[in-house]
Design a protein around this motif. Structure first.
Motif, PDB file in Angstrom:
ATOM      1  N   MET A  51      -1.821 -13.444   6.881  1.00  0.00           N
ATOM      2  CA  MET A  51      -1.684 -12.606   5.692  1.00  0.00           C
ATOM      3  C   MET A  51      -2.340 -13.299   4.499  1.00  0.00           C
ATOM      4  N   PRO A  52      -3.133 -12.580   3.722  1.00  0.00           N
ATOM      5  CA  PRO A  52      -3.809 -13.208   2.581  1.00  0.00           C
ATOM      6  C   PRO A  52      -2.806 -13.577   1.489  1.00  0.00           C
ATOM      7  N   SER A  53      -3.134 -14.616   0.725  1.00  0.00           N
ATOM      8  CA  SER A  53      -2.251 -15.060  -0.361  1.00  0.00           C
ATOM      9  C   SER A  53      -2.914 -14.950  -1.729  1.00  0.00           C
ATOM     10  N   GLU A  54      -4.201 -14.609  -1.765  1.00  0.00           N
ATOM     11  CA  GLU A  54      -4.921 -14.414  -3.019  1.00  0.00           C
ATOM     12  C   GLU A  54      -5.707 -13.112  -2.941  1.00  0.00           C
ATOM     13  N   GLU A  55      -5.675 -12.361  -4.037  1.00  0.00           N
ATOM     14  CA  GLU A  55      -6.385 -11.076  -4.106  1.00  0.00           C
ATOM     15  C   GLU A  55      -6.231 -10.305  -2.797  1.00  0.00           C
ATOM     16  N   GLU A  56      -4.972 -10.115  -2.404  1.00  0.00           N
ATOM     17  CA  GLU A  56      -4.656  -9.453  -1.135  1.00  0.00           C
ATOM     18  C   GLU A  56      -5.291  -8.079  -1.039  1.00  0.00           C
ATOM     19  N   LYS A 207       6.057 -12.414 -11.387  1.00  0.00           N
ATOM     20  CA  LYS A 207       4.915 -12.844 -10.577  1.00  0.00           C
ATOM     21  C   LYS A 207       5.374 -13.745  -9.441  1.00  0.00           C
ATOM     22  N   PHE A 208       6.223 -14.728  -9.762  1.00  0.00           N
ATOM     23  CA  PHE A 208       6.715 -15.642  -8.729  1.00  0.00           C
ATOM     24  C   PHE A 208       7.457 -14.891  -7.632  1.00  0.00           C
ATOM     25  N   GLY A 209       8.306 -13.944  -8.016  1.00  0.00           N
ATOM     26  CA  GLY A 209       9.146 -13.255  -7.041  1.00  0.00           C
ATOM     27  C   GLY A 209       8.439 -12.211  -6.214  1.00  0.00           C
ATOM     28  N   SER A 210       7.163 -11.942  -6.508  1.00  0.00           N
ATOM     29  CA  SER A 210       6.443 -10.900  -5.772  1.00  0.00           C
ATOM     30  C   SER A 210       5.204 -11.425  -5.062  1.00  0.00           C
ATOM     31  N   THR A 211       5.104 -12.732  -4.892  1.00  0.00           N
ATOM     32  CA  THR A 211       3.976 -13.295  -4.164  1.00  0.00           C
ATOM     33  C   THR A 211       4.164 -13.121  -2.655  1.00  0.00           C
ATOM     34  N   GLN A 212       3.099 -13.407  -1.916  1.00  0.00           N
ATOM     35  CA  GLN A 212       3.172 -13.321  -0.464  1.00  0.00           C
ATOM     36  C   GLN A 212       4.215 -14.292   0.083  1.00  0.00           C
ATOM     37  N   ASP A 213       4.302 -15.479  -0.520  1.00  0.00           N
ATOM     38  CA  ASP A 213       5.309 -16.457  -0.076  1.00  0.00           C
ATOM     39  C   ASP A 213       6.721 -15.894  -0.277  1.00  0.00           C
ATOM     40  N   ALA A 214       6.958 -15.279  -1.440  1.00  0.00           N
ATOM     41  CA  ALA A 214       8.295 -14.750  -1.728  1.00  0.00           C
ATOM     42  C   ALA A 214       8.666 -13.607  -0.791  1.00  0.00           C
ATOM     43  N   SER A 215       7.662 -12.863  -0.290  1.00  0.00           N
ATOM     44  CA  SER A 215       7.956 -11.742   0.608  1.00  0.00           C
ATOM     45  C   SER A 215       8.519 -12.211   1.944  1.00  0.00           C
ATOM     46  N   LEU A 216       8.380 -13.500   2.246  1.00  0.00           N
ATOM     47  CA  LEU A 216       8.948 -14.018   3.499  1.00  0.00           C
ATOM     48  C   LEU A 216      10.466 -13.873   3.523  1.00  0.00           C
ATOM     49  N   PHE A 217      11.104 -13.825   2.355  1.00  0.00           N
ATOM     50  CA  PHE A 217      12.556 -13.643   2.329  1.00  0.00           C
ATOM     51  C   PHE A 217      12.955 -12.254   2.813  1.00  0.00           C
ATOM     52  N   ASP A 218      12.004 -11.304   2.803  1.00  0.00           N
ATOM     53  CA  ASP A 218      12.256  -9.970   3.356  1.00  0.00           C
ATOM     54  C   ASP A 218      11.987  -9.938   4.845  1.00  0.00           C
ATOM     55  N   THR A 365      -0.567  -2.972 -11.203  1.00  0.00           N
ATOM     56  CA  THR A 365       0.095  -3.320  -9.944  1.00  0.00           C
ATOM     57  C   THR A 365      -0.846  -2.923  -8.807  1.00  0.00           C
ATOM     58  N   PRO A 366      -1.803  -3.781  -8.449  1.00  0.00           N
ATOM     59  CA  PRO A 366      -2.826  -3.394  -7.466  1.00  0.00           C
ATOM     60  C   PRO A 366      -2.266  -3.047  -6.096  1.00  0.00           C
ATOM     61  N   LEU A 367      -1.093  -3.587  -5.759  1.00  0.00           N
ATOM     62  CA  LEU A 367      -0.444  -3.243  -4.493  1.00  0.00           C
ATOM     63  C   LEU A 367       0.812  -2.426  -4.715  1.00  0.00           C
ATOM     64  N   CYS A 368       0.981  -1.919  -5.928  1.00  0.00           N
ATOM     65  CA  CYS A 368       2.111  -1.058  -6.250  1.00  0.00           C
ATOM     66  C   CYS A 368       3.427  -1.771  -5.901  1.00  0.00           C
ATOM     67  N   PHE A 369       4.505  -1.081  -5.953  1.00  0.00           N
ATOM     68  CA  PHE A 369       5.780  -1.549  -5.418  1.00  0.00           C
ATOM     69  C   PHE A 369       5.823  -1.101  -3.958  1.00  0.00           C
ATOM     70  N   SER A 370       6.176  -1.978  -3.057  1.00  0.00           N
ATOM     71  CA  SER A 370       6.253  -1.600  -1.647  1.00  0.00           C
ATOM     72  C   SER A 370       7.320  -0.532  -1.432  1.00  0.00           C
ATOM     73  N   HIS A 371       7.047   0.366  -0.499  1.00  0.00           N
ATOM     74  CA  HIS A 371       8.017   1.361  -0.060  1.00  0.00           C
ATOM     75  C   HIS A 371       8.570   0.932   1.299  1.00  0.00           C
ATOM     76  N   LEU A 471      -4.751 -12.824 -10.840  1.00  0.00           N
ATOM     77  CA  LEU A 471      -3.734 -13.512 -10.068  1.00  0.00           C
ATOM     78  C   LEU A 471      -2.969 -12.535  -9.185  1.00  0.00           C
ATOM     79  N   SER A 472      -2.487 -13.035  -8.051  1.00  0.00           N
ATOM     80  CA  SER A 472      -1.691 -12.224  -7.155  1.00  0.00           C
ATOM     81  C   SER A 472      -0.282 -12.054  -7.714  1.00  0.00           C
ATOM     82  N   GLY A 473       0.411 -11.069  -7.174  1.00  0.00           N
ATOM     83  CA  GLY A 473       1.765 -10.789  -7.612  1.00  0.00           C
ATOM     84  C   GLY A 473       1.933  -9.312  -7.907  1.00  0.00           C
TER      85      GLY A 473
END
Length: 480
Positions: A51-56, A207-218, A365-371, A471-473
């Motif tokens: 999974m990409p971590s920058e400019e996903e 920004k911190f709570g919506s990075t690819q790393d943070a999504s691992l908690f889901d 929000t380039p990736l919007c809020f996930s559904h 920046l990602s997020g």
């Protein structure tokens, strides 16, 4: 003796059963209709390491080209992820079938670790979300914001004149002045206002709570309970720091309201209006709404509008010919004796096209809020499992070369073509989850863009034009 002593208490049979169950879930997924195409995945971990971590958003768009599909499937540790890269697919699924796709993933990093349950957009689909969204619509009326907007824009222009290099700080102060006045009745200081500064810090917590790393908690929920020695525990330690920031921003507004209520000096505001309606018959939902509605206005509004205006300023430095054309239109319609106001909006179509292009060129929000898919579905012969995390790649949709010629170019003229949509509404989300503050956001953006263009020339610093990098997020800031 095990090097992981916590595992000594778990019988081998249980570990074996869990491993077998994971394999069963993995292989039983290969059934009936296929999933949408996507990158290769490993057993058990899926695409955890791919999974990409920058400019996903760029990678996700490339996956559509690579696999020949507007919807892409991948998974991480058994959690299905569906990435939507086209306007049509987003409309078919998220708009037309919103009854299925209006839920949110757990968003554990934001909601649990950072304690951001107050943001209405993060809440799962259900009665709590419906109640708070209804209260938001009832209390946040864009037309009633105009008395707050004009003085804030005028102060912004004066601040730009006095210290143009601090434009980001001035933008946050301007939007904070509008939203804090409306939400809490706070008269912000001319500079270095503590409420505005705390809101700015919360943006980085988002920004911190919506990075690819943070999504691992889901995708790997047990990470929320991992011991301190486990790889990745540093995320939880960093989350504690950002939670203090979020809690402090909310506590400041709570203390302000409590103090005014006690002294009988409450200024008119959304918070004051909602609190005045609370009585012994009020429910917990009413209490939650009285805090969540103004807090969403305060934090959510500053996050989105300021970021879009920063993108506008970046675009003007990179495309000076666009700036000159917009300024010429303002001069011909408004003249030099006053600033543009909303009565001029229809007579300034190119300025409106600049606003549209800002939202398309790089969405806030380039990736919007996930559904989240609440039940299994089928789309164009592909299976979408229940519980799938749905990522709407808004950037990818608004950079579709089949709709937007030269998509990386900032070109407002494209909005006068009958072959493009009337407005980049995808920038504000989809279905029942569309941003409830979108009308105010558009008005605020227009007022600021028109005002800045009427007064200033936006030019690069002596170091040359800035780099177009974001920046990602969840909220995507430009790199300066």
């Amino acid at each position: 003796m095990s090097i992981f002593p916590q595992f000594d208490m778990i019988p081998l049979a249980i570990l074996t059963a869990l491993f077998g169950l994971t394999l069963f879930v993995w292989f039983s997924g290969k059934k009936q209709l296929p999933y949408p195409p996507g990158p290769k995945r490993l057993p058990i971990v899926g695409n955890l390491f791919g999974m990409p971590s920058e400019e996903e958003w760029v990678t996700y768009r490339k996956w559509s080209d690579e696999f020949g599909s507007n919807i892409i499937h991948t998974d991480v540790m058994g959690s299905h992820i569906i990435i939507i890269n086209s306007i049509k697919a987003a409309h078919d699924l998220l708009d037309k079938r919103s009854a299925i796709y209006s839920d949110r993933p757990p968003m554990a990093a934001l909601r649990k670790l950072l304690n951001m349950e107050f943001l209405i957009g993060l809440l799962p689909y259900g009665p709590t979300w419906r109640h708070l969204r209804r209260e938001f619509h009832n209390n946040f009326l864009p037309r009633e914001m105009e008395p707050f907007e004009r003085p804030a824009v005028h102060r912004l222009l004066r601040n730009f004149l006095s210290s143009p290099n601090h434009f980001s700080m001035h933008l946050r102060h301007m939007e904070g002045q509008i939203l804090l006045s409306a939400a809490y009745g706070i008269d912000v200081r001319p500079e270095r206002d503590p409420y505005v500064e705390e809101a700015g810090k919360v943006l980085y917590a988002l920004k911190f709570g919506s990075t690819q790393d943070a999504s691992l908690f889901d995708t790997i929920p047990w990470l929320l309970h991992m011991p301190s020695w486990f790889p990745g525990a540093s995320l939880k330690r960093r989350a504690r720091k950002w939670r203090l920031v979020v809690d402090n921003a909310l506590q400041m507004t709570r203390d302000k309201m409590k103090g005014e209520l006690a002294s009988g000096t409450v200024a008119p505001s959304v918070a004051a209006n909602m609190i005045s309606k609370l009585d012994q018959n009020s429910t917990e939902l009413d209490l939650l709404a009285a805090e969540g509605v103004p807090a969403t206005m305060y934090i959510g509004g500053i996050a989105t509008t300021v970021t879009a205006l920063e993108t506008f300023i970046l675009a003007m430095t990179l495309y000076p010919e666009v700036q000159r054309k917009a300024q010429a239109e303002i001069d011909s319609v408004v003249g030099n004796s006053r600033l543009p106001d909303f009565s001029d909006q229809d007579a300034l179509p190119y300025v409106q096209a600049v606003l549209k292009e800002v939202l398309r060129w790089h969405p806030v929000t380039p990736l919007c809020f996930s559904h989240r898919a609440m039940k299994s579905d089928i789309y164009e012969g592909h299976s979408i499992p229940a519980g799938s995390i749905i990522i709407p790649n808004v950037w990818g949709m608004l950079h579709d070369p089949n709709i937007f010629t030269e998509p990386d170019r900032f070109y407002p003229e494209r909005w006068f073509s009958p072959n493009v949509p009337d407005f980049p509404i995808q920038a504000f989300g989809f279905g029942a989850r569309q941003c409830p503050g979108r009308v105010f956001a558009q008005r605020s953006l227009w007022a600021n863009i028109a005002g800045i263009l009427a007064v200033f020339d936006i030019v690069p610093t002596e170091d040359g034009p800035p780099e177009k990098k974001f920046l990602s997020g969840l909220i995507s800031f430009g790199v300066r």
